[in-house]
Structure formats: C-alpha cells, structure tokens
Design an enzyme around this catalytic site. Sequence first.
Site, mmCIF file in Angstrom:
data_model
loop_
_atom_site.group_PDB
_atom_site.id
_atom_site.type_symbol
_atom_site.label_atom_id
_atom_site.label_comp_id
_atom_site.label_asym_id
_atom_site.label_seq_id
_atom_site.Cartn_x
_atom_site.Cartn_y
_atom_site.Cartn_z
ATOM 1 C CD GLU A 175 -2.924 -5.691 19.970
ATOM 2 O OE1 GLU A 175 -3.800 -5.877 20.825
ATOM 3 O OE2 GLU A 175 -1.745 -5.411 20.252
ATOM 4 C CE LYS A 184 -4.877 -0.137 27.253
ATOM 5 N NZ LYS A 184 -4.211 -1.398 27.576
ATOM 6 C CB ILE A 195 -0.934 0.010 1.242
ATOM 7 C CG1 ILE A 195 -1.874 -1.183 1.187
ATOM 8 C CG2 ILE A 195 -1.702 1.322 1.330
ATOM 9 C CD1 ILE A 195 -2.785 -1.323 2.406
ATOM 10 C CB SER A 247 -0.112 3.877 30.945
ATOM 11 O OG SER A 247 -0.611 3.646 29.641
ATOM 12 N NE ARG A 272 5.055 -8.561 19.431
ATOM 13 C CZ ARG A 272 3.778 -8.889 19.411
ATOM 14 N NH1 ARG A 272 3.293 -9.680 18.477
ATOM 15 N NH2 ARG A 272 2.934 -8.421 20.323
ATOM 16 C CB VAL A 273 5.832 -14.272 15.857
ATOM 17 C CG1 VAL A 273 5.155 -15.379 16.654
ATOM 18 C CG2 VAL A 273 5.361 -14.296 14.407
ATOM 19 C CD GLU A 313 4.148 2.637 29.700
ATOM 20 O OE1 GLU A 313 3.397 2.591 30.670
ATOM 21 O OE2 GLU A 313 4.178 1.726 28.843
HETATM 22 P P1 0O2 Z 1 4.032 -6.414 23.640
HETATM 23 O O1 0O2 Z 1 5.394 -6.796 24.090
HETATM 24 O O2 0O2 Z 1 4.023 -5.115 22.918
HETATM 25 O O3 0O2 Z 1 3.360 -7.502 22.874
HETATM 26 P P2 0O2 Z 1 -3.167 -6.484 28.284
HETATM 27 O O4 0O2 Z 1 -1.752 -6.725 27.815
HETATM 28 O O5 0O2 Z 1 -3.848 -7.715 28.790
HETATM 29 O O6 0O2 Z 1 -3.274 -5.285 29.210
HETATM 30 P P3 0O2 Z 1 -4.799 -6.722 25.910
HETATM 31 O O7 0O2 Z 1 -6.168 -6.970 26.394
HETATM 32 O O8 0O2 Z 1 -4.065 -7.867 25.296
HETATM 33 O O9 0O2 Z 1 -3.936 -5.980 27.043
HETATM 34 O O10 0O2 Z 1 -4.885 -5.668 24.802
HETATM 35 P P4 0O2 Z 1 -4.420 -4.186 24.740
HETATM 36 O O11 0O2 Z 1 -4.781 -3.391 25.932
HETATM 37 O O12 0O2 Z 1 -4.986 -3.751 23.448
HETATM 38 O O13 0O2 Z 1 -2.818 -4.253 24.731
HETATM 39 C C1 0O2 Z 1 -2.107 -5.035 23.862
HETATM 40 C C2 0O2 Z 1 -0.808 -4.374 23.497
HETATM 41 O O14 0O2 Z 1 -0.946 -2.958 23.380
HETATM 42 C C3 0O2 Z 1 0.293 -4.544 24.518
HETATM 43 O O15 0O2 Z 1 0.915 -5.783 24.333
HETATM 44 C C4 0O2 Z 1 1.226 -3.382 24.164
HETATM 45 O O16 0O2 Z 1 1.956 -3.647 22.982
HETATM 46 C C5 0O2 Z 1 0.230 -2.296 23.843
HETATM 47 N N1 0O2 Z 1 -0.120 -1.551 25.049
HETATM 48 C C6 0O2 Z 1 -1.299 -1.532 25.688
HETATM 49 N N2 0O2 Z 1 -1.265 -0.711 26.739
HETATM 50 C C7 0O2 Z 1 -0.022 -0.194 26.793
HETATM 51 C C8 0O2 Z 1 0.635 0.752 27.656
HETATM 52 O O17 0O2 Z 1 0.070 1.281 28.616
HETATM 53 N N3 0O2 Z 1 1.938 1.032 27.387
HETATM 54 C C9 0O2 Z 1 2.602 0.481 26.324
HETATM 55 N N4 0O2 Z 1 3.870 0.826 26.124
HETATM 56 N N5 0O2 Z 1 2.000 -0.402 25.495
HETATM 57 C C10 0O2 Z 1 0.711 -0.738 25.711
HETATM 58 P P5 0O2 Z 1 1.829 -6.420 25.460
HETATM 59 O O18 0O2 Z 1 1.567 -7.873 25.471
HETATM 60 O O19 0O2 Z 1 1.663 -5.694 26.746
HETATM 61 O O20 0O2 Z 1 3.282 -6.138 24.994
#
Ligand code: 0O2
Length: 268
Positions: free
Chosen positions: A142, A115, A27, A117, A46-47, A157
């Site tokens: 995702e 969020k 795209i 955060s 990434r996986v 963060e």
């Molecule tokens: P990684 O290493 O990036 O894969 P949950 O992790 O259970 O709170 P859920 O329900 O799986 O969240 O879905 P959500 O809230 O959409 O978050 C999924 C991913 O979004 C996270 O994956 C992060 O990549 C990112 N994310 C969500 N909230 C935050 C935040 O406050 N700060 C940062 N830096 N990233 C966020 P993972 O598995 O946490 O991490």
Amino acid sequence: MDIINWKEELLPYKQATDELYIKFSSIKKEYIELEQHSPIELVQTRVKSISSILDKANKRDTPLSKIFETIEDIAGVRITCKFVEDIYKVVQLIRDRDGKDLIIKEEEDYINNTKSSGYRSYHITIKYKVITTTGCKEIPCEIQIRTMAMNFWATIEHSLRYKYNGNMPKHLKEKLQACAEASFQLDTEMGTIRDEIIQTQKIIQTKENLVYKILKNIQNLYYIGKIEKMNQFNREFIDLYQEGDIDKLFNFNNKLETMANLYKVSYM
Ligand code: 0O2
C-alpha cells in the site's frame, strides 16, 4: 497454515519495501539533479509489525491461513509531499509505471473523499514482484501519498486511535475532525503560493549544485598536482561566495570548467 514462520514470510515484504524505497528516492534525486521541483519530499517504508498484522486480522475475522492473501498493507510505502498538487503528480508517476515494474490493483482518493474521521491521503495498492533466493513473489503493497500537513494530522490521530482502541470520546473525535479541516485549509493556502515557494527552492537548489560543482572542480586541481592554482581558486571562491552573486559564481564555474577541459579532468 497452522504455524506461521513470520521471519520467512515477512522477508520478501522487507525486500519489496527496500526496493521501492530506492526507486522512489531515485525519482526525488533525479528532480534535484535536474534542478526541478520534486513532488516527492520524503519516502518512508515499513513492514507492518506482527502484532499489527494480528490486530488487523482479528478486527476483520481473518483466519491465520488467509492473512497473507487478504491483508494488503503488510508492506507499506509512505510518500510525503509539500503540496496537494504534488500528490497527484506522484499518483501519475506511479500510474506511468503500471505494467512495467509494478501493477496497480486499486486507488482510493481519501482527499476528494475524506474519511469521516477527517483522514486525507491518496492510497494506491500495488503488486510488486520480488526475486528471492526461493523464486519470484508478488507482494501487495500500500502506497500512501499525503502532504506534510496531512501526515502530521494522521500521525497524531493514529496515536490517539491506538490509545482509545476504537472508543475515542466524542469530543476528541470532533476536535480531530476540526483539526483535519484546519490542516487542509493550510494545505489550500500554501497551494496558492506554491509557484513562489518552488521558485525560491529552485534558486537554493541551483546554488547548492553550483557550489558542489565548483568545489569538485577545485578539488580536482589537487588530484592533478596543481596545488598553487587550487589554493588561488579556493580563495577566489570564498570571496565570491561571501559576495553572494549567483551570476558571478556561474562565471567562476565556467572558468573552472574550461580549465578542467584543458587539463582533461572531469568533476563527475
Ligand atoms: P497502520 O499502523 O498505519 O498500518 P481498515 O484498516 O480495515 O479500516 P483498509 O481497508 O485496510 O482499512 O484500508 P484503508 O482504509 O485504505 O486504510 C489503511 C491504512 O490507511 C491504515 O492502516 C492507516 O495507515 C491509514 N488510515 C486509514 N484511515 C485512517 C484514519 O482514519 N486515520 C489514520 N490516522 N489513518 C488512517 P492501519 O492498519 O489502520 O494502520
């Protein structure tokens, strides 16, 4: 499922992210070819690592047997944009594909619903079908869409979150929340000069595409044995390029295109 064959289980996830990488990168390429502003700046995939998957399962009390059913971000695509407006353009591009090569399961707008955060991004969870040697599989994935500024903040963060393992000191949390707001302020300010930035990028892109076409046309003269003409046009091109007048470069390329038609060669 007692023992997980991780390599086998994760292979279709890798295939899904590889295919999605190609699709989203295409795209971007299409916009560039058409000399239009691409809402997609960068595509990354990434996986999730096995330890990250296990951490998430632990955090959610998910038994091993339910990991692949319940964790929806094992396959991840991250699309980085220059401007907030571009994020919603990308969202629309994905919605336009819903029911075609992917199925949208959920959308979460963490830009309008920031969020606590300070995290901002647009998340779309999709199902993507891959065809492997063992058959078809629907892979959840995702897609995170964010600006460069949002990405900068989230990356920093994320590392701190990892370091403090859920116990981040209050002052650091507050600092990060303030940084998130400052960074969003930058996005908002940049948004106000978006049109001007896009215009400048277009000029640069047009020039790059033009130079590419000119050099291809000149190179083609070599392939049809017109060495003398090739050298002459090459010298002319260097002079024109140094002059920096884009209209003159356009006219020069038109001359080359006419000649290419005459010699029945194409630069493609
Ligand atoms: P990684 O290493 O990036 O894969 P949950 O992790 O259970 O709170 P859920 O329900 O799986 O969240 O879905 P959500 O809230 O959409 O978050 C999924 C991913 O979004 C996270 O994956 C992060 O990549 C990112 N994310 C969500 N909230 C935050 C935040 O406050 N700060 C940062 N830096 N990233 C966020 P993972 O598995 O946490 O991490």
